[in-house]
Design a protein around this motif. Sequence first.
Motif, PDB file in Angstrom:
ATOM      1  N   VAL A   1      12.002  59.333  18.660  1.00  0.00           N
ATOM      2  CA  VAL A   1      12.192  58.230  17.707  1.00  0.00           C
ATOM      3  C   VAL A   1      13.140  58.654  16.590  1.00  0.00           C
ATOM      4  CG1 VAL A   1      11.032  56.759  16.012  1.00  0.00           C
ATOM      5  CG2 VAL A   1       9.980  57.154  18.244  1.00  0.00           C
ATOM      6  N   ALA A   2      12.979  59.886  16.098  1.00  0.00           N
ATOM      7  CA  ALA A   2      13.885  60.387  15.052  1.00  0.00           C
ATOM      8  C   ALA A   2      15.332  60.399  15.545  1.00  0.00           C
ATOM      9  CB  ALA A   2      13.458  61.787  14.624  1.00  0.00           C
ATOM     10  N   ALA A   3      15.533  60.829  16.791  1.00  0.00           N
ATOM     11  CA  ALA A   3      16.885  60.866  17.353  1.00  0.00           C
ATOM     12  C   ALA A   3      17.455  59.463  17.511  1.00  0.00           C
ATOM     13  CB  ALA A   3      16.861  61.587  18.699  1.00  0.00           C
TER      14      ALA A   3
ATOM     15  N   ALA B   1       4.750  61.378  32.328  1.00  0.00           N
ATOM     16  CA  ALA B   1       5.845  60.625  31.715  1.00  0.00           C
ATOM     17  C   ALA B   1       7.088  61.479  31.493  1.00  0.00           C
ATOM     18  CB  ALA B   1       5.380  60.011  30.391  1.00  0.00           C
ATOM     19  N   SER B   2       6.919  62.668  30.918  1.00  0.00           N
ATOM     20  CA  SER B   2       8.091  63.494  30.616  1.00  0.00           C
ATOM     21  C   SER B   2       8.837  63.888  31.884  1.00  0.00           C
ATOM     22  CB  SER B   2       7.672  64.749  29.839  1.00  0.00           C
ATOM     23  OG  SER B   2       6.652  65.448  30.532  1.00  0.00           O
ATOM     24  N   ALA B   3       8.097  64.194  32.951  1.00  0.00           N
ATOM     25  CA  ALA B   3       8.744  64.562  34.222  1.00  0.00           C
ATOM     26  C   ALA B   3       9.482  63.377  34.820  1.00  0.00           C
ATOM     27  CB  ALA B   3       7.709  65.077  35.213  1.00  0.00           C
ATOM     28  N   MET B   4       8.899  62.184  34.739  1.00  0.00           N
ATOM     29  CA  MET B   4       9.550  60.999  35.287  1.00  0.00           C
ATOM     30  C   MET B   4      10.856  60.700  34.556  1.00  0.00           C
ATOM     31  SD  MET B   4       7.753  60.042  37.860  1.00  0.00           S
ATOM     32  CE  MET B   4       7.466  61.808  38.102  1.00  0.00           C
ATOM     33  N   VAL B   5      10.858  60.882  33.245  1.00  0.00           N
ATOM     34  CA  VAL B   5      12.072  60.637  32.466  1.00  0.00           C
ATOM     35  C   VAL B   5      13.168  61.628  32.865  1.00  0.00           C
ATOM     36  CG1 VAL B   5      13.078  60.654  30.149  1.00  0.00           C
ATOM     37  CG2 VAL B   5      10.837  59.612  30.515  1.00  0.00           C
TER      38      VAL B   5
ATOM     39  N   ALA C   1      18.216  62.563  36.568  1.00  0.00           N
ATOM     40  CA  ALA C   1      18.849  63.364  37.620  1.00  0.00           C
ATOM     41  C   ALA C   1      19.204  62.521  38.831  1.00  0.00           C
ATOM     42  CB  ALA C   1      17.914  64.507  38.029  1.00  0.00           C
ATOM     43  N   TYR C   2      18.472  61.410  39.037  1.00  0.00           N
ATOM     44  CA  TYR C   2      18.724  60.554  40.192  1.00  0.00           C
ATOM     45  C   TYR C   2      19.440  59.255  39.815  1.00  0.00           C
ATOM     46  CZ  TYR C   2      16.012  63.589  43.219  1.00  0.00           C
ATOM     47  OH  TYR C   2      15.577  64.660  43.950  1.00  0.00           O
ATOM     48  N   GLY C   3      20.042  59.214  38.624  1.00  0.00           N
ATOM     49  CA  GLY C   3      20.944  58.113  38.303  1.00  0.00           C
ATOM     50  C   GLY C   3      20.368  56.946  37.546  1.00  0.00           C
ATOM     51  N   ALA C   4      19.085  56.977  37.175  1.00  0.00           N
ATOM     52  CA  ALA C   4      18.507  55.883  36.397  1.00  0.00           C
ATOM     53  C   ALA C   4      18.846  56.060  34.912  1.00  0.00           C
ATOM     54  CB  ALA C   4      16.992  55.821  36.595  1.00  0.00           C
ATOM     55  N   ASP C   5      18.590  55.032  34.119  1.00  0.00           N
ATOM     56  CA  ASP C   5      18.852  55.080  32.685  1.00  0.00           C
ATOM     57  C   ASP C   5      17.637  55.694  31.989  1.00  0.00           C
ATOM     58  OD1 ASP C   5      19.274  54.595  29.965  1.00  0.00           O
ATOM     59  OD2 ASP C   5      20.413  52.775  30.359  1.00  0.00           O
ATOM     60  N   ALA C   6      17.755  56.961  31.580  1.00  0.00           N
ATOM     61  CA  ALA C   6      16.608  57.688  31.011  1.00  0.00           C
ATOM     62  C   ALA C   6      16.091  57.033  29.746  1.00  0.00           C
ATOM     63  CB  ALA C   6      16.996  59.140  30.734  1.00  0.00           C
ATOM     64  N   ARG C   7      16.946  56.336  29.012  1.00  0.00           N
ATOM     65  CA  ARG C   7      16.497  55.694  27.766  1.00  0.00           C
ATOM     66  C   ARG C   7      15.470  54.598  28.065  1.00  0.00           C
ATOM     67  NH1 ARG C   7      22.578  54.244  26.206  1.00  0.00           N
ATOM     68  NH2 ARG C   7      22.353  53.553  28.382  1.00  0.00           N
TER      69      ARG C   7
ATOM     70  N   SER D   1      17.417  64.700  23.427  1.00  0.00           N
ATOM     71  CA  SER D   1      18.401  64.373  24.457  1.00  0.00           C
ATOM     72  C   SER D   1      18.346  62.895  24.825  1.00  0.00           C
ATOM     73  CB  SER D   1      18.160  65.237  25.698  1.00  0.00           C
ATOM     74  OG  SER D   1      18.998  64.850  26.754  1.00  0.00           O
ATOM     75  N   ILE D   2      17.139  62.355  24.911  1.00  0.00           N
ATOM     76  CA  ILE D   2      16.985  60.933  25.235  1.00  0.00           C
ATOM     77  C   ILE D   2      17.391  60.065  24.051  1.00  0.00           C
ATOM     78  CG2 ILE D   2      15.321  59.128  25.844  1.00  0.00           C
ATOM     79  CD1 ILE D   2      13.648  61.460  27.120  1.00  0.00           C
ATOM     80  N   GLY D   3      16.847  60.371  22.879  1.00  0.00           N
ATOM     81  CA  GLY D   3      17.025  59.508  21.720  1.00  0.00           C
ATOM     82  C   GLY D   3      18.455  59.423  21.223  1.00  0.00           C
ATOM     83  N   LEU D   4      19.192  60.529  21.304  1.00  0.00           N
ATOM     84  CA  LEU D   4      20.560  60.542  20.780  1.00  0.00           C
ATOM     85  C   LEU D   4      21.516  59.695  21.606  1.00  0.00           C
ATOM     86  CD1 LEU D   4      20.924  64.305  19.750  1.00  0.00           C
ATOM     87  CD2 LEU D   4      20.798  62.312  18.221  1.00  0.00           C
ATOM     88  N   ARG D   5      21.101  59.276  22.793  1.00  0.00           N
ATOM     89  CA  ARG D   5      21.961  58.440  23.625  1.00  0.00           C
ATOM     90  C   ARG D   5      21.702  56.947  23.439  1.00  0.00           C
ATOM     91  NH1 ARG D   5      20.711  62.437  27.470  1.00  0.00           N
ATOM     92  NH2 ARG D   5      19.425  61.017  28.678  1.00  0.00           N
ATOM     93  N   PHE D   6      20.762  56.587  22.570  1.00  0.00           N
ATOM     94  CA  PHE D   6      20.487  55.172  22.327  1.00  0.00           C
ATOM     95  C   PHE D   6      21.626  54.535  21.546  1.00  0.00           C
ATOM     96  CE2 PHE D   6      16.322  55.796  23.910  1.00  0.00           C
ATOM     97  CZ  PHE D   6      15.758  54.543  24.094  1.00  0.00           C
ATOM     98  N   THR D   7      21.877  53.278  21.861  1.00  0.00           N
ATOM     99  CA  THR D   7      22.891  52.492  21.164  1.00  0.00           C
ATOM    100  C   THR D   7      22.259  51.182  20.711  1.00  0.00           C
ATOM    101  OG1 THR D   7      23.588  51.376  23.208  1.00  0.00           O
ATOM    102  CG2 THR D   7      24.708  53.448  22.649  1.00  0.00           C
ATOM    103  N   ARG D   8      22.982  50.441  19.909  1.00  0.00           N
ATOM    104  CA  ARG D   8      22.471  49.132  19.464  1.00  0.00           C
ATOM    105  C   ARG D   8      22.297  48.191  20.654  1.00  0.00           C
ATOM    106  NH1 ARG D   8      22.393  48.814  14.014  1.00  0.00           N
ATOM    107  NH2 ARG D   8      23.653  50.345  12.881  1.00  0.00           N
ATOM    108  N   ALA D   9      23.180  48.306  21.644  1.00  0.00           N
ATOM    109  CA  ALA D   9      23.065  47.456  22.829  1.00  0.00           C
ATOM    110  C   ALA D   9      21.774  47.756  23.602  1.00  0.00           C
ATOM    111  CB  ALA D   9      24.281  47.675  23.734  1.00  0.00           C
TER     112      ALA D   9
END
Length: 364
Positions: free
Chosen positions: A47-49, A136-140, A145-151, A256-264
């Motif tokens: 959340v902080a990221a 949850a953490s393993a699924m993310v 690694a398999y091309g889904a949107d981790a966010r 790693s997950i949070g820093l890739r979030f965008t407004r979209a």
Amino acid sequence: MPLSHARRLLRDAGLPKWALLLTLSTALTVFLELFALPASLLIGPMVAAIMLALTVGKGKLRVPLQPLQFGQVLVGLMMARTITPDILGAMAKDAPLFLLFVFSVIAIATGLGWLLTRWQVLPGTTAVWGSSPGAASAMVIMSEAYGADARLVAFMQYLRVVFVAVGASVISRLWVATDGGEPPPLVLFPAVDWPAFAATIAFAGFCAYGVRLLRIQGGMIIVPLFLGAFLQAVGLLKIELPMWLLAIAYTLVGWSIGLRFTRAIISHVARALPRVAACIVLLMALCGCMAAALHIFAGIDPLTAYLATSPGGADSVAIIAASSDVDVPFVMAMQTGRFLVILLIGPALARFVARRSGLAENPA
């Protein structure tokens, strides 16, 4: 070196922003721990990221790849540590029963993921990974690694973790009137078996290097989990992971997950929230029906059956089970068995559902 030049180098390296991110992550994690929220060590940094990425970060900060991969390996080892002889014995003793209910929960979750994909709430395989009732953490980590949107996968997984943990805690208290269910205090600096710790770190480094060298898809979780569990079972490795080290690993993954979030992507999450929440509640209700069937036809006591079939949140379910009058090995064997099956068939299942839906990935 002139002081002004040193300051400019620090600013160019983003160190003030990293310091702000660390401070904000610590504050949020402490706040979430006050409310005993499951996975707070990962959710707080994530959340902080997200907050930093949407304000002063502007998409420029990224977690370096090698520390991130080492953190992912530590998460895999943490899961390997939970696969004990008691759990394996419980799986072997009631194998047909376990397989029936494990695959039933997976089928229900996959069906709901398919619906979210067909409704175009989430793109491609993202909905299937987000609906997967595993750790949850393993699924993310594996979904990316398999091309889904981790966010978006993280959004679905951790929303379900919260729902399931709250539901299991309430039912545990109401059903058997226990006074348990509260997690133990977080001990960041426990006593450490230093020789075992050194062996664990060396093994983690070996796994990370081997996966990079061999380019094993999803291997940062799969290799340490299965190889670590095997070495632990035969007595060649004692997995020693103090909480402060796991906190660092969770922080790296969360950042790693949070820093890739965008407004979209935030707008997408807001639009998807009602239907995703409805699917989570439906999944919990259907799993509750399965728990009733497990009680009626297999004679398992009701609370044990409910905790065993709860869709994910294995760590929080473990805490509740340990403080309640239930068959803990049975509960954890069902949770662990389901996770291992998802780990093995998850990628193929996600691709199958995406092909059947005719929709491809379209991350924002």
